[in-house]
Design a protein around this motif. Structure first.
Motif, mmCIF file in Angstrom:
data_model
loop_
_atom_site.group_PDB
_atom_site.id
_atom_site.type_symbol
_atom_site.label_atom_id
_atom_site.label_comp_id
_atom_site.label_asym_id
_atom_site.label_seq_id
_atom_site.Cartn_x
_atom_site.Cartn_y
_atom_site.Cartn_z
ATOM 1 N N ARG A 179 -0.630 4.123 8.186
ATOM 2 C CA ARG A 179 -1.995 4.134 8.753
ATOM 3 C C ARG A 179 -2.583 5.541 8.694
ATOM 4 N N ALA A 180 -1.770 6.547 9.021
ATOM 5 C CA ALA A 180 -2.259 7.927 8.956
ATOM 6 C C ALA A 180 -2.670 8.280 7.538
ATOM 7 N N LEU A 181 -1.886 7.829 6.556
ATOM 8 C CA LEU A 181 -2.240 8.082 5.160
ATOM 9 C C LEU A 181 -3.533 7.356 4.811
ATOM 10 N N GLY A 182 -3.687 6.123 5.303
ATOM 11 C CA GLY A 182 -4.926 5.377 5.056
ATOM 12 C C GLY A 182 -6.142 6.077 5.635
ATOM 13 N N LEU A 183 -5.987 6.658 6.821
ATOM 14 C CA LEU A 183 -7.104 7.380 7.432
ATOM 15 C C LEU A 183 -7.446 8.637 6.625
ATOM 16 N N CYS A 184 -6.421 9.299 6.084
ATOM 17 C CA CYS A 184 -6.681 10.463 5.221
ATOM 18 C C CYS A 184 -7.426 10.050 3.959
ATOM 19 N N LEU A 185 -7.017 8.921 3.379
ATOM 20 C CA LEU A 185 -7.705 8.421 2.185
ATOM 21 C C LEU A 185 -9.154 8.061 2.509
ATOM 22 N N GLU A 186 -9.350 7.461 3.684
ATOM 23 C CA GLU A 186 -10.698 7.096 4.120
ATOM 24 C C GLU A 186 -11.585 8.338 4.215
ATOM 25 N N ALA A 187 -11.045 9.431 4.780
ATOM 26 C CA ALA A 187 -11.821 10.660 4.927
ATOM 27 C C ALA A 187 -12.120 11.282 3.569
ATOM 28 N N HIS A 195 -13.272 2.330 8.663
ATOM 29 C CA HIS A 195 -13.105 1.313 7.620
ATOM 30 C C HIS A 195 -11.660 0.838 7.538
ATOM 31 N N THR A 196 -10.699 1.752 7.544
ATOM 32 C CA THR A 196 -9.292 1.391 7.383
ATOM 33 C C THR A 196 -8.841 0.444 8.487
ATOM 34 N N ASP A 197 -9.120 0.794 9.726
ATOM 35 C CA ASP A 197 -8.684 -0.043 10.839
ATOM 36 C C ASP A 197 -9.440 -1.370 10.867
ATOM 37 N N ARG A 198 -10.733 -1.347 10.569
ATOM 38 C CA ARG A 198 -11.500 -2.593 10.599
ATOM 39 C C ARG A 198 -11.014 -3.574 9.547
ATOM 40 N N VAL A 199 -10.847 -3.090 8.332
ATOM 41 C CA VAL A 199 -10.483 -3.996 7.248
ATOM 42 C C VAL A 199 -9.047 -4.479 7.421
ATOM 43 N N THR A 200 -8.178 -3.639 7.967
ATOM 44 C CA THR A 200 -6.802 -4.063 8.231
ATOM 45 C C THR A 200 -6.767 -5.111 9.330
ATOM 46 N N ARG A 201 -7.550 -4.909 10.369
ATOM 47 C CA ARG A 201 -7.596 -5.876 11.473
ATOM 48 C C ARG A 201 -8.135 -7.222 10.995
ATOM 49 N N LEU A 202 -9.212 -7.208 10.212
ATOM 50 C CA LEU A 202 -9.784 -8.458 9.711
ATOM 51 C C LEU A 202 -8.818 -9.152 8.756
ATOM 52 N N ALA A 203 -8.150 -8.381 7.902
ATOM 53 C CA ALA A 203 -7.188 -8.974 6.970
ATOM 54 C C ALA A 203 -6.035 -9.622 7.726
ATOM 55 N N THR A 204 -5.591 -8.992 8.804
ATOM 56 C CA THR A 204 -4.514 -9.566 9.612
ATOM 57 C C THR A 204 -4.961 -10.880 10.244
ATOM 58 N N ARG A 221 -0.853 -5.686 5.882
ATOM 59 C CA ARG A 221 -1.341 -4.496 6.597
ATOM 60 C C ARG A 221 -1.003 -3.230 5.833
ATOM 61 N N TRP A 222 0.224 -3.130 5.378
ATOM 62 C CA TRP A 222 0.645 -1.909 4.681
ATOM 63 C C TRP A 222 -0.109 -1.742 3.374
ATOM 64 N N GLY A 223 -0.320 -2.840 2.672
ATOM 65 C CA GLY A 223 -1.115 -2.757 1.451
ATOM 66 C C GLY A 223 -2.552 -2.370 1.740
ATOM 67 N N ALA A 224 -3.085 -2.855 2.876
ATOM 68 C CA ALA A 224 -4.450 -2.490 3.262
ATOM 69 C C ALA A 224 -4.567 -0.990 3.510
ATOM 70 N N TYR A 225 -3.573 -0.417 4.168
ATOM 71 C CA TYR A 225 -3.607 1.025 4.411
ATOM 72 C C TYR A 225 -3.638 1.816 3.107
ATOM 73 N N LEU A 226 -2.957 1.283 2.088
ATOM 74 C CA LEU A 226 -2.756 2.050 0.849
ATOM 75 C C LEU A 226 -3.634 1.577 -0.302
ATOM 76 N N HIS A 227 -4.565 0.658 -0.049
ATOM 77 C CA HIS A 227 -5.219 -0.015 -1.169
ATOM 78 C C HIS A 227 -5.923 0.955 -2.110
ATOM 79 N N ASP A 228 -6.430 2.063 -1.604
ATOM 80 C CA ASP A 228 -7.146 3.011 -2.465
ATOM 81 C C ASP A 228 -6.389 4.314 -2.669
ATOM 82 N N ILE A 229 -5.058 4.266 -2.561
ATOM 83 C CA ILE A 229 -4.286 5.497 -2.688
ATOM 84 C C ILE A 229 -4.480 6.136 -4.065
ATOM 85 N N ALA A 264 2.253 4.348 -4.939
ATOM 86 C CA ALA A 264 2.822 3.530 -3.868
ATOM 87 C C ALA A 264 4.281 3.189 -4.152
ATOM 88 N N ARG A 265 4.645 3.065 -5.425
ATOM 89 C CA ARG A 265 6.039 2.748 -5.771
ATOM 90 C C ARG A 265 6.995 3.868 -5.381
#
Length: 359
Positions: A179-187, A195-204, A221-229, A264-265
């Protein structure tokens, strides 16, 4: 059931529990067979396992067997309960023939509940991480063999619970890190804040509506955090381009998906289903998406779920190039693209989820 039958059942149960301790994917599925067997062996009507849940500061029910009357609202154990305090300092189960007469169990004197067995589960440091409760609704004492039966499996339960508790703590640490990595990507991508938390919550929520397993929900959820890595590799002039992208820039943008999968791999704990979200969330139901151009059910379900949520959140968020759409406008757009861009079944589920949220 004779004591010989019970002993044979518990010998088999011990072997089964040992196997579960090595292979069970989660605490609930591991505990269920032992609770089922304890009901018949110990003469209880309800058996439950309660695990410490640090997030809520409560011992939360993780597995349960039997029929719990509506007069028993027992879904969690507060750490301040006298029973929990007694278990903290006890290495042995408590065998309570009358809850009204026992100082640690008087708070459980609900209508119809007479007897209780409460077994503590400690970790290696002696911390109480869980409690096994067996409840009886008949006034007679526990069967003569019940103490031996409960003690015979409590040690194995403790080992199993400690192992799976450690693994759940590790998964929680992974989740927080992703999640922290997702927030960094979002910034870095200049996404709308949240965006990261909203889209992860809706996907869940959508994954739950479509009855995904717990493992697949976690992967979603984990894929949502990393989707734009993969956007980490994009130059700023593309990532923050204020106008339409050129064909060359668009081609470079699309390569972020494969680059994201390669990044991600490098996380050895990431499940394959989470990689599917990263790899396929830009694919389309009609096969016109990228990077592979696959369509229909060849697109992993987790990716189909996330794609709908990602587009919905993008439409309902303000960006430098557009104002936020209303939720009903965004949903109408997605419904119009059902069968072309999006999986129709996922769109129907999203419609239901959003409808319940607005009710």
């Amino acid at each position: 059931m004779t004591m010989a039958d019970v002993s044979g059942n518990f010998a088999e149960l011990t072997l089964r529990l040992t196997r579960l301790g090595l292979t069970a994917p989660d605490l609930g599925s591991a505990m269920q067979p032992v609770l089922d067997a304890l009901l018949s062996g110990a003469g209880a009507q309800v058996a439950g396992y309660y695990q410490w849940w640090a997030q809520d500061q409560v011992y939360r029910v993780r597995a349960e067997s039997g029929t719990r009357p509506s007069t028993l609202p027992l879904r969690g154990l507060a750490p301040g309960l006298p029973l929990v305090q007694a278990l903290h300092g006890s290495a042995e189960p408590l065998f309570i023939p009358d809850v009204r007469a026992h100082p640690a169990a008087r708070s459980f004197a609900w209508p119809g509940l007479h007897a209780m067995i409460a077994a503590p589960v400690h970790d290696r440091e002696g911390t109480l991480i869980g409690a096994l409760l067996l409840l009886g609704f008949t006034p007679q004492p526990w069967p003569a063999g019940a103490p031996a039966l409960v003690r015979s499996v409590t040690g194995l339960i403790a080992l199993l619970a400690a192992r799976l508790d450690a693994e759940e703590r590790e998964r929680a640490a992974h989740e927080h890190a992703l999640r922290a990595l997702g927030l960094c990507l979002e910034a870095r991508s200049a996404e709308t804040h949240g965006h990261t938390d909203r889209v992860t919550r809706l996907a869940t929520q959508l994954g739950q509506a479509l009855h995904l397993s717990d493992a697949d929900l976690c992967a979603l959820r984990w894929g949502a955090y990393l989707h734009d890595i993969g956007k980490l590799s994009l130059p700023d002039e593309i990532l923050h381009c204020p106008g339409p992208l050129t064909d060359e820039m668009r081609g470079r943008m699309r390569r972020h998906v494969d680059e994201g999968v390669n990044l991600a791999r490098q996380l050895p704990f990431l499940p394959g289903e989470a990689l599917n979200v990263v790899a396929a969330h830009h694919e389309r139901w009609d096969g016109t998406g990228y990077p592979r151009g696959v369509g229909g059910e060849a697109i992993p379900l987790t990716a189909r779920i996330f794609a709908v949520c990602d587009v919905f959140d993008a439409l309902t968020s303000s960006r430098s190039y557009k104002a936020a759409w209303r939720a009903d406008e965004a949903l109408s757009f997605i419904q119009a693209a059902s069968g072309t861009h999006f999986d129709p079944r996922v769109v129907r589920a999203l419609t239901g989820v959003l409808g319940r949220a607005q009710a």
